[in-house]
Design an enzyme around this catalytic site. Structure first.
Site, PDB file in Angstrom:
ATOM      1  N   GLU A 117      44.609  17.794  47.539  1.00  0.00           N
ATOM      2  CA  GLU A 117      45.427  18.439  46.507  1.00  0.00           C
ATOM      3  C   GLU A 117      44.632  19.559  45.857  1.00  0.00           C
ATOM      4  O   GLU A 117      43.405  19.483  45.755  1.00  0.00           O
ATOM      5  CB  GLU A 117      45.823  17.424  45.425  1.00  0.00           C
ATOM      6  CG  GLU A 117      46.633  16.252  45.933  1.00  0.00           C
ATOM      7  CD  GLU A 117      46.662  15.115  44.916  1.00  0.00           C
ATOM      8  OE1 GLU A 117      47.519  15.167  44.025  1.00  0.00           O
ATOM      9  OE2 GLU A 117      45.819  14.205  45.010  1.00  0.00           O
ATOM     10  N   LYS A 119      42.942  21.470  43.021  1.00  0.00           N
ATOM     11  CA  LYS A 119      42.358  21.049  41.744  1.00  0.00           C
ATOM     12  C   LYS A 119      42.809  22.027  40.662  1.00  0.00           C
ATOM     13  O   LYS A 119      42.188  23.060  40.423  1.00  0.00           O
ATOM     14  CB  LYS A 119      40.838  20.996  41.826  1.00  0.00           C
ATOM     15  CG  LYS A 119      40.185  20.372  40.594  1.00  0.00           C
ATOM     16  CD  LYS A 119      38.686  20.248  40.786  1.00  0.00           C
ATOM     17  CE  LYS A 119      38.077  19.539  39.592  1.00  0.00           C
ATOM     18  NZ  LYS A 119      38.270  20.290  38.325  1.00  0.00           N
ATOM     19  N   ASP A 121      43.387  23.787  37.280  1.00  0.00           N
ATOM     20  CA  ASP A 121      42.490  23.945  36.134  1.00  0.00           C
ATOM     21  C   ASP A 121      43.294  23.851  34.843  1.00  0.00           C
ATOM     22  O   ASP A 121      43.737  24.850  34.280  1.00  0.00           O
ATOM     23  CB  ASP A 121      41.779  25.296  36.234  1.00  0.00           C
ATOM     24  CG  ASP A 121      40.539  25.360  35.350  1.00  0.00           C
ATOM     25  OD1 ASP A 121      40.113  24.292  34.868  1.00  0.00           O
ATOM     26  OD2 ASP A 121      40.004  26.460  35.144  1.00  0.00           O
ATOM     27  N   TYR A 229      51.860  19.312  36.233  1.00  0.00           N
ATOM     28  CA  TYR A 229      51.943  18.807  37.603  1.00  0.00           C
ATOM     29  C   TYR A 229      51.351  17.401  37.602  1.00  0.00           C
ATOM     30  O   TYR A 229      50.238  17.193  37.113  1.00  0.00           O
ATOM     31  CB  TYR A 229      51.173  19.701  38.573  1.00  0.00           C
ATOM     32  CG  TYR A 229      51.803  21.056  38.755  1.00  0.00           C
ATOM     33  CD1 TYR A 229      52.791  21.263  39.711  1.00  0.00           C
ATOM     34  CD2 TYR A 229      51.419  22.133  37.959  1.00  0.00           C
ATOM     35  CE1 TYR A 229      53.376  22.512  39.872  1.00  0.00           C
ATOM     36  CE2 TYR A 229      51.998  23.376  38.109  1.00  0.00           C
ATOM     37  CZ  TYR A 229      52.981  23.562  39.071  1.00  0.00           C
ATOM     38  OH  TYR A 229      53.558  24.794  39.220  1.00  0.00           O
ATOM     39  N   LYS A 318      34.446  22.085  44.890  1.00  0.00           N
ATOM     40  CA  LYS A 318      34.592  23.208  43.958  1.00  0.00           C
ATOM     41  C   LYS A 318      34.252  24.514  44.681  1.00  0.00           C
ATOM     42  O   LYS A 318      33.197  24.625  45.311  1.00  0.00           O
ATOM     43  CB  LYS A 318      33.662  23.032  42.744  1.00  0.00           C
ATOM     44  CG  LYS A 318      33.923  21.770  41.927  1.00  0.00           C
ATOM     45  CD  LYS A 318      35.198  21.874  41.127  1.00  0.00           C
ATOM     46  CE  LYS A 318      35.062  22.801  39.963  1.00  0.00           C
ATOM     47  NZ  LYS A 318      34.218  22.274  38.869  1.00  0.00           N
ATOM     48  N   CYS A 412      32.907  54.387  13.333  1.00  0.00           N
ATOM     49  CA  CYS A 412      34.125  54.312  14.130  1.00  0.00           C
ATOM     50  C   CYS A 412      34.151  55.438  15.170  1.00  0.00           C
ATOM     51  O   CYS A 412      33.995  56.610  14.809  1.00  0.00           O
ATOM     52  CB  CYS A 412      35.355  54.406  13.229  1.00  0.00           C
ATOM     53  SG  CYS A 412      36.918  54.443  14.147  1.00  0.00           S
ATOM     54  N   CYS A 415      37.347  57.854  14.031  1.00  0.00           N
ATOM     55  CA  CYS A 415      37.429  58.619  12.785  1.00  0.00           C
ATOM     56  C   CYS A 415      36.082  58.824  12.103  1.00  0.00           C
ATOM     57  O   CYS A 415      35.992  59.557  11.099  1.00  0.00           O
ATOM     58  CB  CYS A 415      38.392  57.947  11.807  1.00  0.00           C
ATOM     59  SG  CYS A 415      37.783  56.384  11.126  1.00  0.00           S
ATOM     60  N   CYS A 430      36.838  48.975  11.596  1.00  0.00           N
ATOM     61  CA  CYS A 430      36.863  50.223  10.842  1.00  0.00           C
ATOM     62  C   CYS A 430      37.712  50.019   9.592  1.00  0.00           C
ATOM     63  O   CYS A 430      38.884  49.660   9.692  1.00  0.00           O
ATOM     64  CB  CYS A 430      37.439  51.337  11.709  1.00  0.00           C
ATOM     65  SG  CYS A 430      37.779  52.870  10.792  1.00  0.00           S
ATOM     66  N   CYS A 436      42.568  56.447  10.217  1.00  0.00           N
ATOM     67  CA  CYS A 436      42.058  56.248  11.587  1.00  0.00           C
ATOM     68  C   CYS A 436      43.249  56.288  12.553  1.00  0.00           C
ATOM     69  O   CYS A 436      44.124  55.411  12.494  1.00  0.00           O
ATOM     70  CB  CYS A 436      41.334  54.913  11.679  1.00  0.00           C
ATOM     71  SG  CYS A 436      40.525  54.636  13.265  1.00  0.00           S
TER      72      CYS A 436
END
Length: 674
Positions: A117, A119, A121, A229, A318, A412, A415, A430, A436
């Site tokens: 099956e 695996k 996650d 599932y 894995k 920033c 600006c 900022c 800005c």
């Protein structure tokens, strides 16, 4: 409709709606339009409101509870939920088979069947059903011995049946285990929404699914649309003799089972399955990081037994996380609508998991420092469990001699304002919110967003044009636009101009909770805005609320309270709200919906029957808006039972037995008026 007819119709609707849900969420087949489904659901809901004692436990209306879950009880698993040993090589898979043969005393020629099956996650979950087939409990894996009872949240997952349909009598005990997941597509939608709200993006689907199952509000869990599932069946007494038969039985009971499981006759077929899915897995709608291999026969599983942590009859192969090595060409620092500055790596294009990757997440300054990142570095890029690629390591031995370190800007990039960083936060932002450019345009985009003010036709490109022409500098400027302003924009004619002006005018009717969300207050998303609107029925009431008053509201913690207070302490925001008030935006709840917090003073109510003035949902809202608390069942903590026509007999009987005061709809309204 009399009670007997209602009972038959409710049973029919429950059966039909559960069937349509199964076809849609499990089989990916839509047999009915959304309109027709909603019509049937509304009919069922109204019948259940009229006859509350006829509500079936597996009714689709029971998937989302209305009460917040303050804590999750700890439950001991009847059978431990063990973890699996891992392997990363085909050679170790063959060694796994040799151990099985030695343990069982099998000859080299005797075949061993395996079930392979994917695996998935996600988050492991245990589902307990009673002998009548009703879902009793959903419990997380926890530490394997004990988990948390998250049943209200599990019931929101449409692919999990609330009742098992079986022609044969069910065993006395049925436990089904599975994996709760968030699909890649749904994960993307959630992150797009969070980006619109100016909230940090979720890292990956697995962690998001885990966090969602721990949320206190089942309605928010339902909105995130988790999937599940199932892969394991335990019954007392046993009804199957192999794992493959168990999967077939789960499918017969209409539990969601992955269609990609395979019965393999030997270890060579297992290895073929492993090789087949190494690349195909990227085409799946969910994240997967390997293959689970299980001995098929239950009698052999029993002989093999378990170690302290893992079964000897199963192993997880894995896949190594897919990664690529490329060079870092640049780092750009993007400014969002809330002012948060996000670093993004610009890479030399490289193939990874079937796609060309040119950009990768760098998260924040701390992450850059941890990597010790330099311009021109050779970097490792990974997509393991991530939708957005990220740099995981630097090949420092390949670093050019003249490479410059990547430094987070002090000002920033848009600006030039000095950046700030709050003590408890990882991000710089900022503070120049009113000048800005990306912040201004981002706030207008958020304001016009469908779930906010829903100004059709006002997208990113049009907002940029309006800004560049100097026509719009804040959200209030939208309501000053005239036809001659819009006609000067590229691509606009008479009709498209009128459509945009009509959409802006129409937005004045958007209700107060959505206006509050549209204002773009930091940390105030759609759900928080609704909560705030219930407790502070006008923008003025919210503005006057102290930090302590804000923190008394469910879901409002110190961070959100501070953000709200900071927003209203800015004179520019106050002036903006006054402009919005003058053009006619809805900045308070309708008069009949105002919350009068001290009227009902936290009294606990249960409602039963049908009412002349309110629907069932409306009367619940009315109670909550006047400071009451609504529960679904009568208990010793109930203060009032509000009854209409045809109230539930069991609720009446219990209220009388416990001495709960029974009142009418009219008496409730009079209480609130006083």
């Amino acid at each position: 409709m009399n009670k007997e007819d209602a009972k038959k119709r409710i049973a029919e609707l429950v059966e039909r709606l559960n069937y349509y849900n199964k076809r849609y969420y499990v089989d990916n087949v839509s047999e009915i339009s959304d309109y027709e489904f909603d019509r049937l659901m509304d009919e069922l809901r109204h019948l259940e409101e009229a006859f509350p004692d006829l509500v079936f436990p597996d009714s689709p209306t029971q998937r989302v509870g209305s009460d917040l879950t303050k804590e999750f009880p700890t439950v001991r698993h009847r059978y431990p939920m063990l973890s699996l040993d891992n392997t990363y090589s085909e050679g170790e898979l063959r060694e796994f088979e040799q151990r099985i043969r030695r343990f069982l005393g099998l000859a080299a020629t005797e075949p061993i069947e395996y079930v392979c099956e994917l695996k998935i996650d996600g988050v492991s979950i245990s589902l307990i059903y009673d002998s009548k087939g009703y879902l009793q409990r959903g419990v997380t894996r926890g530490n394997g011995v004990e988990g948390e009872d998250v049943t209200p949240n599990i019931k929101t997952i449409a692919s999990i049946p609330l009742r098992i349909e079986s022609r044969e009598p069910l065993p006395a005990y049925v436990e089904i285990r599975g994996e709760v997941v968030l699909t890649k597509a749904q994960f993307q939608k959630l992150n797009e929404q969070r980006a619109m709200d100016g909230e940090p993006l979720f890292a990956n689907p697995r962690n998001t699914a885990a966090g969602t199952l721990k949320l206190q509000d089942p309605q928010e869990v339902a909105r995130r649309r988790l999937s599940c599932y199932t892969y394991f069946l335990l019954t007392e007494p046993a009804i199957v003799k192999s794992h493959w038969e168990a999967l077939e039985q789960l499918a017969i009971w209409q539990l969601p089972v992955s269609p990609h499981a395979r019965l393999c006759r030997n270890i060579d077929e297992v290895l073929s399955y492993v090789q087949e899915w190494e690349h195909k897995r990227h085409e799946l709608p969910f994240e997967t990081d390997g293959i689970v291999v299980k001995v098929n026969r239950y009698d052999w599983q029993e002989q093999l037994g378990t170690t302290a942590k893992s079964p000897r009859w199963a192993i997880a192969y894995k896949y190594k996380p897919e990664e690529a090595i490329t060079t870092l060409e640049d780092v750009v620092f993007q400014v969002g609508r809330t002012g948060a500055v996000t670093p993004v790596a610009v890479l030399k294009p490289v193939q990874l998991s079937g796609t060309t990757v040119q950009r990768a997440s760098l998260h924040n300054e701390d992450y850059i420092k941890k990597l010790d990142l330099h311009y021109g570095d050779w970097v490792r890029v990974e997509k393991s469990g991530e939708i957005i690629p990220q740099i995981t390591a630097v090949e420092k031995h390949r670093r050019p001699a003249d490479a410059r370190p990547v430094l987070f800007p002090t000002h920033c990039p848009e600006c030039g304002s000095p950046l700030k960083r709050e003590p408890q936060e990882a991000a710089y932002f900022c503070p120049n919110a009113w000048e800005c450019p990306p912040q201004i345009k981002g706030r207008i985009e958020h304001f016009a967003y469908r779930r906010a003010m829903n100004i059709e036709g006002l997208g990113e490109r049009i907002i940029a044009l309006l800004y560049d022409r100097g026509l719009v500098r804040n959200i209030a400027d939208l309501y000053d636009l005239k036809a001659e302003d819009i006609l000067q924009l590229e691509g606009f004619k008479e009709r498209s101009t009128q459509n945009l002006l009509s959409a802006i005018e129409k937005s004045k009717q958007v209700p107060y909770p959505r206006v509050l969300y549209a204002l773009g207050i930091r940390h105030v998303g759609e759900t928080v805005a609704k909560v705030l609107a219930k407790h502070f029925p006008s923008i003025d009431a919210l503005r006057k609320a102290s930090k302590e008053e804000l923190m008394q509201v469910p879901e409002i913690g110190e961070v959100i309270a501070d953000s709200i207070r900071a927003f209203f302490q800015d004179p520019a925001n106050v002036a903006l709200i006054e402009r919005l008030r003058r053009v006619g935006l809805q900045l308070e709840m309708p008069q009949e919906q105002h919350i009068q917090k001290n009227v009902l003073n936290g009294a606990v109510f249960v409602v039963s029957g049908t009412f002349s003035r309110f629907s069932r949902e409306e009367i619940k809202d009315f109670i909550e808006q006047h400071g009451g608390v609504v529960k679904s069942s009568v208990s010793s903590k109930t203060d009032f039972l509000v009854v209409g026509e045809a109230p539930g007999a069991s609720k009446l009987e219990k209220a009388e037995k416990l001495g709960v005061k029974i009142i009418t709809e009219k008496e409730l309204v009079n209480m609130c008026r006083q």
